[in-house]
Motif scaffolding. Sequence first.
Motif, PDB file in Angstrom:
ATOM      1  N   MET A 162       0.850  -1.339   0.107  1.00 55.69           N
ATOM      2  CA  MET A 162       0.084  -0.086   0.025  1.00 55.69           C
ATOM      3  C   MET A 162       1.033   1.342   0.052  1.00 55.69           C
ATOM      4  SD  MET A 162      -3.130   0.828  -0.384  1.00 55.69           S
ATOM      5  CE  MET A 162      -3.978  -0.788  -0.041  1.00 55.69           C
ATOM      6  N   PRO A 163       2.021   1.419   1.019  1.00 57.64           N
ATOM      7  CA  PRO A 163       2.677   2.381   0.647  1.00 57.64           C
ATOM      8  C   PRO A 163       3.204   2.897  -0.543  1.00 57.64           C
ATOM      9  CG  PRO A 163       3.209   1.347   2.719  1.00 57.64           C
ATOM     10  CD  PRO A 163       2.252   0.462   1.828  1.00 57.64           C
ATOM     11  N   LEU A 164       3.816   1.731  -1.249  1.00 56.76           N
ATOM     12  CA  LEU A 164       4.296   1.912  -2.551  1.00 56.76           C
ATOM     13  C   LEU A 164       3.185   2.250  -3.651  1.00 56.76           C
ATOM     14  CD1 LEU A 164       6.577  -1.277  -2.634  1.00 56.76           C
ATOM     15  CD2 LEU A 164       7.266   1.023  -2.411  1.00 56.76           C
ATOM     16  N   LEU A 165       2.084   1.978  -3.405  1.00 52.63           N
ATOM     17  CA  LEU A 165       0.958   2.185  -4.377  1.00 52.63           C
ATOM     18  C   LEU A 165       0.747   3.641  -4.007  1.00 52.63           C
ATOM     19  CD1 LEU A 165      -1.512  -0.796  -4.347  1.00 52.63           C
ATOM     20  CD2 LEU A 165       0.068  -0.121  -5.962  1.00 52.63           C
ATOM     21  N   LEU A 166       0.771   4.369  -3.024  1.00 57.20           N
ATOM     22  CA  LEU A 166       0.403   5.621  -2.694  1.00 57.20           C
ATOM     23  C   LEU A 166       1.493   6.453  -3.262  1.00 57.20           C
ATOM     24  CD1 LEU A 166      -0.878   5.299   0.949  1.00 57.20           C
ATOM     25  CD2 LEU A 166      -2.242   5.904  -1.011  1.00 57.20           C
ATOM     26  N   GLU A 167       2.786   5.943  -3.046  1.00 58.88           N
ATOM     27  CA  GLU A 167       3.743   6.649  -3.776  1.00 58.88           C
ATOM     28  C   GLU A 167       3.728   6.941  -4.933  1.00 58.88           C
ATOM     29  OE1 GLU A 167       8.739   6.346  -3.718  1.00 58.88           O
ATOM     30  OE2 GLU A 167       7.633   4.881  -2.644  1.00 58.88           O
ATOM     31  N   ALA A 168       3.466   5.843  -5.684  1.00 53.73           N
ATOM     32  CA  ALA A 168       3.285   5.577  -7.312  1.00 53.73           C
ATOM     33  C   ALA A 168       1.962   6.671  -7.685  1.00 53.73           C
ATOM     34  CB  ALA A 168       3.021   4.252  -7.568  1.00 53.73           C
ATOM     35  N   GLN A 169       1.452   6.469  -6.906  1.00 51.32           N
ATOM     36  CA  GLN A 169      -0.042   7.462  -7.478  1.00 51.32           C
ATOM     37  C   GLN A 169       0.295   8.890  -7.542  1.00 51.32           C
ATOM     38  OE1 GLN A 169      -3.667   8.313  -5.770  1.00 51.32           O
ATOM     39  NE2 GLN A 169      -2.835   8.668  -3.476  1.00 51.32           N
ATOM     40  N   SER A 170       1.412   9.356  -6.595  1.00 61.65           N
ATOM     41  CA  SER A 170       1.576  10.747  -6.614  1.00 61.65           C
ATOM     42  C   SER A 170       3.062  11.036  -7.499  1.00 61.65           C
ATOM     43  CB  SER A 170       1.966  10.980  -5.174  1.00 61.65           C
ATOM     44  OG  SER A 170       3.192  10.321  -4.488  1.00 61.65           O
ATOM     45  N   THR A 171       3.494  10.109  -8.145  1.00 61.03           N
ATOM     46  CA  THR A 171       4.531  10.299  -9.188  1.00 61.03           C
ATOM     47  C   THR A 171       4.223   9.815 -10.491  1.00 61.03           C
ATOM     48  OG1 THR A 171       6.117   9.458  -7.132  1.00 61.03           O
ATOM     49  CG2 THR A 171       7.024   9.524  -9.417  1.00 61.03           C
ATOM     50  N   PRO A 172       3.715  10.673 -11.231  1.00 54.98           N
ATOM     51  CA  PRO A 172       3.045  10.294 -12.787  1.00 54.98           C
ATOM     52  C   PRO A 172       4.303   9.454 -13.422  1.00 54.98           C
ATOM     53  CG  PRO A 172       3.131  12.599 -12.225  1.00 54.98           C
ATOM     54  CD  PRO A 172       3.608  12.190 -11.119  1.00 54.98           C
ATOM     55  N   PHE A 173       3.616   8.469 -14.151  1.00 59.94           N
ATOM     56  CA  PHE A 173       4.356   7.416 -14.914  1.00 59.94           C
ATOM     57  C   PHE A 173       5.147   6.515 -14.260  1.00 59.94           C
ATOM     58  CE2 PHE A 173       3.935  11.744 -16.934  1.00 59.94           C
ATOM     59  CZ  PHE A 173       2.740  11.394 -17.505  1.00 59.94           C
ATOM     60  N   GLN A 174       5.206   6.368 -12.937  1.00 59.18           N
ATOM     61  CA  GLN A 174       5.993   5.406 -12.229  1.00 59.18           C
ATOM     62  C   GLN A 174       5.589   4.024 -12.702  1.00 59.18           C
ATOM     63  OE1 GLN A 174       7.116   6.172  -8.211  1.00 59.18           O
ATOM     64  NE2 GLN A 174       7.279   4.198  -7.584  1.00 59.18           N
ATOM     65  N   ILE A 175       4.395   3.821 -12.587  1.00 60.67           N
ATOM     66  CA  ILE A 175       3.802   2.651 -13.426  1.00 60.67           C
ATOM     67  C   ILE A 175       2.792   2.936 -14.065  1.00 60.67           C
ATOM     68  CG2 ILE A 175       4.188   1.289 -10.923  1.00 60.67           C
ATOM     69  CD1 ILE A 175       1.469   1.376 -10.144  1.00 60.67           C
ATOM     70  N   ALA A 258      -3.232   9.847 -20.032  1.00 58.71           N
ATOM     71  CA  ALA A 258      -2.969  10.593 -18.525  1.00 58.71           C
ATOM     72  C   ALA A 258      -3.800  11.870 -18.622  1.00 58.71           C
ATOM     73  CB  ALA A 258      -1.519  11.004 -18.732  1.00 58.71           C
ATOM     74  N   CYS A 259      -3.981  12.620 -19.760  1.00 59.03           N
ATOM     75  CA  CYS A 259      -4.890  13.877 -19.310  1.00 59.03           C
ATOM     76  C   CYS A 259      -6.211  13.291 -19.131  1.00 59.03           C
ATOM     77  CB  CYS A 259      -4.720  14.768 -20.547  1.00 59.03           C
ATOM     78  SG  CYS A 259      -3.234  15.548 -20.728  1.00 59.03           S
ATOM     79  N   ALA A 260      -6.961  12.280 -19.969  1.00 54.21           N
ATOM     80  CA  ALA A 260      -8.337  12.046 -19.887  1.00 54.21           C
ATOM     81  C   ALA A 260      -8.619  11.421 -18.336  1.00 54.21           C
ATOM     82  CB  ALA A 260      -8.618  10.969 -20.844  1.00 54.21           C
ATOM     83  N   SER A 261      -7.636  10.723 -17.745  1.00 51.85           N
ATOM     84  CA  SER A 261      -7.700  10.259 -16.352  1.00 51.85           C
ATOM     85  C   SER A 261      -7.319  10.980 -15.299  1.00 51.85           C
ATOM     86  CB  SER A 261      -7.193   8.823 -16.611  1.00 51.85           C
ATOM     87  OG  SER A 261      -5.797   8.931 -16.662  1.00 51.85           O
ATOM     88  N   SER A 262      -7.142  12.262 -15.438  1.00 49.64           N
ATOM     89  CA  SER A 262      -6.688  13.150 -14.390  1.00 49.64           C
ATOM     90  C   SER A 262      -7.380  12.873 -13.137  1.00 49.64           C
ATOM     91  CB  SER A 262      -6.755  14.602 -14.856  1.00 49.64           C
ATOM     92  OG  SER A 262      -8.303  14.938 -15.228  1.00 49.64           O
ATOM     93  N   ARG A 263      -8.975  12.605 -13.085  1.00 46.95           N
ATOM     94  CA  ARG A 263      -9.527  12.359 -12.030  1.00 46.95           C
ATOM     95  C   ARG A 263      -9.457  10.762 -11.619  1.00 46.95           C
ATOM     96  NH1 ARG A 263     -12.707  16.100 -10.151  1.00 46.95           N
ATOM     97  NH2 ARG A 263     -12.936  18.051 -11.467  1.00 46.95           N
ATOM     98  N   GLY A 264      -8.950   9.957 -12.373  1.00 44.54           N
ATOM     99  CA  GLY A 264      -9.089   8.336 -12.138  1.00 44.54           C
ATOM    100  C   GLY A 264      -7.591   8.034 -11.838  1.00 44.54           C
ATOM    101  N   TYR A 265      -6.661   8.691 -11.975  1.00 41.28           N
ATOM    102  CA  TYR A 265      -5.137   8.327 -11.762  1.00 41.28           C
ATOM    103  C   TYR A 265      -4.375   9.418 -11.483  1.00 41.28           C
ATOM    104  CZ  TYR A 265      -0.726   6.287 -11.937  1.00 41.28           C
ATOM    105  OH  TYR A 265       0.523   5.496 -11.942  1.00 41.28           O
ATOM    106  N   ARG A 266      -3.842   9.651 -10.221  1.00 41.63           N
ATOM    107  CA  ARG A 266      -3.100  10.598  -9.657  1.00 41.63           C
ATOM    108  C   ARG A 266      -2.318  10.035  -8.662  1.00 41.63           C
ATOM    109  NH1 ARG A 266      -7.819  13.917  -9.745  1.00 41.63           N
ATOM    110  NH2 ARG A 266      -8.157  13.511  -7.501  1.00 41.63           N
TER     111      ARG A 266
END
Length: 266
Positions: A162-175, A258-266
Amino acid sequence: MPSVFEGEVLAIVEWLIFGIMNVITIEDYKSTYWPKLDSAIDQLLTQSPGDYIPISYEQIYSCVYKCVCQQHSEQMYSDLIKKITNHLERVSKELQASPPDLYIERFNIALGQYMGALQSIVPLFIYMNKFYIETKLNRDLKDDLIKLFTEHVAEKHIYNLMPLLLEAQSTPFQITPSTMANIVKGLYTLRPEWVQMAPALFSKFIPNILPPAVESELQEYAAQDQKLQRELMQNGFTRGDQSRKRAGEELTYNGSSACASSRGYR
């Protein structure tokens, strides 16, 4: 074409005839029938998407059917659970040895591979499920096998994942967004209460799990969107740079998704 009732009658008659003419002892089961099932399960659990599996589904289905007819359902169920449990324990150990930069992707592969295997394993054991698990245990085989992954893999890794997922969502294009979506939806399927660990993250992929937004929160949402736009611009994606978007199919896809899912993936 026989009706459903007629089909069930024919199955019962076939069952009785088989039971009279063919006796499968417990030794036969252990030496002949279970080894065939064991080998098939091994291949299904370790296959990758698109792999050709050189097994006869008809033969495996027939093995299960005959064992159920000969009252070996309890032993077969026990062997199946033990087999898959041992496999999942190995998967969990392999994940524990994964470095942080590969941890998320490897968990996604393990989850997808297992869920894909269940799509074949559960139908192959349909007779055992119908005449033993549902009737005597009051459970369902698919539910039992999903529970095994939850207990032997997901529960052991959720507090590292979970911490890795939270970090990844705040870092664009990490996954990739698809990897994030697969894992979040998978975790929700395994245990819905895990939403409470990261409600904002889950809400991006699971609809209607958060209460409706109130007017006082709209400014916060707008600020989050602006933050994402700044991050995108810092990574080279600008509104006026049309040449980058046309440079190749991959860039076009990544930029638009990325732009289309701005509300779905951050």
